[in-house]
Design a protein around this motif. Structure first.
Motif, mmCIF file in Angstrom:
data_model
loop_
_atom_site.group_PDB
_atom_site.id
_atom_site.type_symbol
_atom_site.label_atom_id
_atom_site.label_comp_id
_atom_site.label_asym_id
_atom_site.label_seq_id
_atom_site.Cartn_x
_atom_site.Cartn_y
_atom_site.Cartn_z
ATOM 1 N N THR A 1 0.824 -1.208 0.000
ATOM 2 C CA THR A 1 0.000 0.000 0.000
ATOM 3 C C THR A 1 0.858 1.259 0.000
ATOM 4 N N LEU A 2 0.194 2.329 -0.395
ATOM 5 C CA LEU A 2 0.828 3.637 -0.482
ATOM 6 C C LEU A 2 -0.081 4.658 0.172
ATOM 7 N N ASP A 3 0.475 5.774 0.567
ATOM 8 C CA ASP A 3 -0.356 6.914 0.936
ATOM 9 C C ASP A 3 -0.577 7.733 -0.337
ATOM 10 N N TYR A 4 -1.803 7.719 -0.868
ATOM 11 C CA TYR A 4 -2.059 8.435 -2.130
ATOM 12 C C TYR A 4 -1.823 9.939 -1.989
ATOM 13 N N GLY A 5 -2.122 10.450 -0.805
ATOM 14 C CA GLY A 5 -1.951 11.888 -0.607
ATOM 15 C C GLY A 5 -2.706 12.720 -1.622
ATOM 16 N N ILE A 6 -3.942 12.353 -1.910
ATOM 17 C CA ILE A 6 -4.723 13.113 -2.888
ATOM 18 C C ILE A 6 -5.058 14.478 -2.294
ATOM 19 N N GLN A 7 -4.561 15.505 -2.938
ATOM 20 C CA GLN A 7 -4.746 16.859 -2.431
ATOM 21 C C GLN A 7 -5.963 17.485 -3.093
ATOM 22 N N LEU A 8 -6.819 18.020 -2.274
ATOM 23 C CA LEU A 8 -7.950 18.768 -2.817
ATOM 24 C C LEU A 8 -7.695 20.234 -2.547
ATOM 25 N N PRO A 9 -8.082 21.084 -3.488
ATOM 26 C CA PRO A 9 -7.868 22.512 -3.282
ATOM 27 C C PRO A 9 -8.739 23.078 -2.160
ATOM 28 N N GLN A 10 -9.857 22.471 -1.894
ATOM 29 C CA GLN A 10 -10.717 22.984 -0.825
ATOM 30 C C GLN A 10 -11.227 21.843 0.026
ATOM 31 N N LYS A 11 -11.943 22.204 1.081
ATOM 32 C CA LYS A 11 -12.526 21.213 1.967
ATOM 33 C C LYS A 11 -13.436 20.283 1.186
ATOM 34 N N PRO A 12 -13.283 18.971 1.338
ATOM 35 C CA PRO A 12 -14.129 18.074 0.556
ATOM 36 C C PRO A 12 -15.571 18.092 1.050
ATOM 37 N N THR A 13 -16.489 17.931 0.142
ATOM 38 C CA THR A 13 -17.898 17.810 0.510
ATOM 39 C C THR A 13 -18.120 16.434 1.135
ATOM 40 N N ALA A 14 -19.241 16.271 1.804
ATOM 41 C CA ALA A 14 -19.565 14.983 2.419
ATOM 42 C C ALA A 14 -19.621 13.903 1.341
ATOM 43 N N ARG A 15 -20.093 14.294 0.168
ATOM 44 C CA ARG A 15 -20.198 13.340 -0.922
ATOM 45 C C ARG A 15 -18.815 12.844 -1.342
ATOM 46 N N LEU A 16 -17.874 13.782 -1.524
ATOM 47 C CA LEU A 16 -16.528 13.373 -1.920
ATOM 48 C C LEU A 16 -15.877 12.514 -0.846
ATOM 49 N N LYS A 17 -16.135 12.884 0.407
ATOM 50 C CA LYS A 17 -15.576 12.089 1.506
ATOM 51 C C LYS A 17 -16.090 10.655 1.457
ATOM 52 N N ALA A 18 -17.362 10.523 1.119
ATOM 53 C CA ALA A 18 -17.947 9.182 1.049
ATOM 54 C C ALA A 18 -17.322 8.403 -0.108
ATOM 55 N N ILE A 19 -17.118 9.087 -1.236
ATOM 56 C CA ILE A 19 -16.551 8.418 -2.403
ATOM 57 C C ILE A 19 -15.111 7.971 -2.142
ATOM 58 N N TRP A 20 -14.369 8.810 -1.421
ATOM 59 C CA TRP A 20 -12.948 8.539 -1.169
ATOM 60 C C TRP A 20 -12.711 8.009 0.237
ATOM 61 N N ARG A 21 -13.700 7.282 0.755
ATOM 62 C CA ARG A 21 -13.607 6.688 2.074
ATOM 63 C C ARG A 21 -12.430 5.703 2.096
ATOM 64 N N CYS A 22 -11.683 5.690 3.199
ATOM 65 C CA CYS A 22 -10.586 4.736 3.327
ATOM 66 C C CYS A 22 -11.031 3.537 4.150
ATOM 67 N N LEU A 23 -10.755 2.351 3.636
ATOM 68 C CA LEU A 23 -11.118 1.121 4.337
ATOM 69 C C LEU A 23 -9.870 0.316 4.687
#
Ligand code: ZN
Length: 156
Positions: free
Chosen positions: A118-140
């Motif tokens: 595994t890796l730390d993707y470190g996906i950077q978003l320019p702004q605070k993620p919406t709840a929807r984006l957080k759900a899509i990019w949930r870490c398991l």
């Protein structure tokens, strides 16, 4: 050389990369292969798939990224973890041709047979993620220090 890595279904997400042999820390194990694209190009065509929770893009340098959508490299299947056992390394081209820079993955811990890499993707978003984006990019990843998201952003 016997195969060290295998791609198969992962409990974390979709497919993942697993060790077929023990691998010591600080070993280069994979190279990220893909089509060279500029960041602008990826923005315009939404190659990031920010709405899908999948990405086969890897940022190479401030100008280019690698699009592994159609690549057969196993490196594209590395999953994100909050406590990764590998890291990505930028290998700069000696002649400073940034189109020829490379991304390689290296172990940062001793790997046992059957471990998922595994890796730390470190996906950077320019702004605070919406709840929807957080759900899509949930870490398991399931680690005790799991942040619950693959996104890193300015003000969580
Ligand atoms: Zn996690």
């Amino acid at each position: 050389m016997p195969r060290r890595l295998e791609v198969r279904n992962s409990a974390i997400h979709g497919r993942g990369v697993f060790a077929l042999q023990p691998i010591a820390a600080q070993r280069y194990i994979a190279r990220y292969g893909g089509v060279l694209r500029t960041h602008e190009e990826a923005e315009l065509t939404d190659l990031h798939g920010i709405d899908s929770g999948h990405t086969f893009l890897f940022s190479l340098n401030d100008r280019y990224l690698l699009d592994a959508t159609r690549s057969r490299c196993s490196a594209k299947w590395f999953n994100h973890s909050c406590k990764p056992n590998c890291e990505s390394v930028l290998i700069e081209h000696r002649g400073r041709n940034r189109r020829l820079d490379r991304i390689a993955f290296r172990t940062i811990a001793d790997i046992q047979v059957g471990d998922e890499l595994t890796l730390d993707y470190g996906i950077q978003l320019p702004q605070k993620p919406t709840a929807r984006l957080k759900a899509i990019w949930r870490c398991l990843c399931g680690h005790s220090t799991c942040k619950g998201t693959m996104l890193s952003c300015p003000d969580k």
